[in-house]
Scaffold this motif. Structure first.
Motif: not given
Length: 321
Positions: A25-26, A81-86, A116-122
């Motif tokens: 993340i970041g 299962p290993s990684w998720i993006s949200l 959890l390795i990343g994603g987006d918020t809006t």
């Protein structure tokens, strides 16, 4: 609270820190390592308020289910299962809601060692999109397309409880109080069958997770594998709550059409049947044989050894009465 403050406070700190995550993340992208013996399975699912859950659903349950549905897809592929993006859109930032939502996300993620390795918020209507990735051996994974005529059809667990819970919440059916918590837990906190998927990749010829109804998902396997199926309706595993609430015939119909079970539907050859059953029994995974594949392109159904016509299509997105 601004977007990056929100991410730092609620999403960046978590119990799982995997060594194969080089950059999480970041940044604009996450970077993960996979060796030359594995493929990475990737799935994306979206849950929308008013479509997949009620607006007043417990945020902890929404967080749990948003992860569970994607992990269920990985389970159907036999993937680890290993990684998720949200990615999440929210009308506004309610910190209490976000805290409970994240609790649901990270409880399930920690249990399955998923980061959890990343994603987006809006800003926008409440909607959650999860991309999940998992590892599969290069030479051994499950798909919908590997089934053959003569293979046996199985399901894990019991079918139809989540659909009954939804009908109860919609006030379409009365449910005895003794069964309500059990049914609502099936709907709001499904348990992805990850262990079963890991075992089945050694034995099964095809698999799919039950998200859109048993008959619809069986049809997906039949179409992908160019086979038909003989489905024994009295063999479909139904809970006591479902049978006592609706009766056998209506219970079967709901199980065929309802969806949201997140069990596994899979096929296995005669040669692999005993080995598969032994492996699942040793892991305490409930499983039931519900029919057999045939060489034509139709799904036939029987009840009490008699042919019966079932009007069942399964759940389809964007189609409404």
């Amino acid at each position: 609270m601004k977007e990056f403050d929100l991410i730092k406070r609620y999403f960046a700190e978590q119990p799982v820190q995997r060594k194969d995550v080089l950059l999480g993340i970041g940044d604009d992208c996450a970077i993960v390592v996979a060796d030359d013996k594995h493929h990475i399975a990737i799935t994306t699912d979206t849950l929308v308020s008013g479509v997949h859950f009620f607006e007043d659903t417990d945020p902890r349950a929404i967080g749990h289910k948003s992860i569970a549905v994607s992990l269920s897809d990985l389970a159907a592929m036999g993937a680890e299962p290993s990684w998720i993006s949200l990615a999440i859109s929210m009308p506004s930032i309610d910190e209490d809601w976000v805290e409970q939502f994240c609790a649901g996300v990270f409880e399930l993620s920690e249990y399955y060692n998923v980061q959890l390795i990343g994603g987006d918020t809006t800003s926008g209507p409440l909607s959650i999109t999860v991309t999940a990735q998992g590892l599969t051996p290069v030479d051994k994974r499950l798909t919908r397309a590997g089934a053959n005529a003569g293979d046996w059809i199985y399901v894990t667990g019991e079918i139809g409880d989540a659909a009954l819970a939804l009908q109860y919440l919609l006030k379409n059916v009365a449910v005895e109080e003794v069964y309500r918590d059990q049914l609502l837990t099936k709907l709001h906190y499904p348990k992805p069958k990850v262990l079963a998927g890991q075992l089945l990749k050694e034995y099964a010829s095809s698999a799919i997770d039950l998200s859109d109804g048993l008959i619809g998902d069986l049809n997906h396997i039949c179409q992908a594998s160019n086979v038909g199926a003989n489905l024994v309706l009295d063999s479909i595993p139904l809970s006591q709550a479902l049978v006592e609430t609706l009766g056998l015939e209506q219970g079967v119909k709901l199980a065929l059409n309802g969806g949201d079970d997140y069990e596994l539907l899979f096929t296995v050859s005669e040669d692999n049947k005993v080995g598969m059953e032994t492996a699942l029994n040793n892991a305490n995974v409930k499983h039931t044989c519900i029919g057999q594949l045939n060489g034509n392109d139709k799904i036939t159904t029987t009840l009490d050894n008699q042919p019966i016509q079932i009007d069942a299509k399964g759940f389809e997105h964007f189609l409404h009465d």
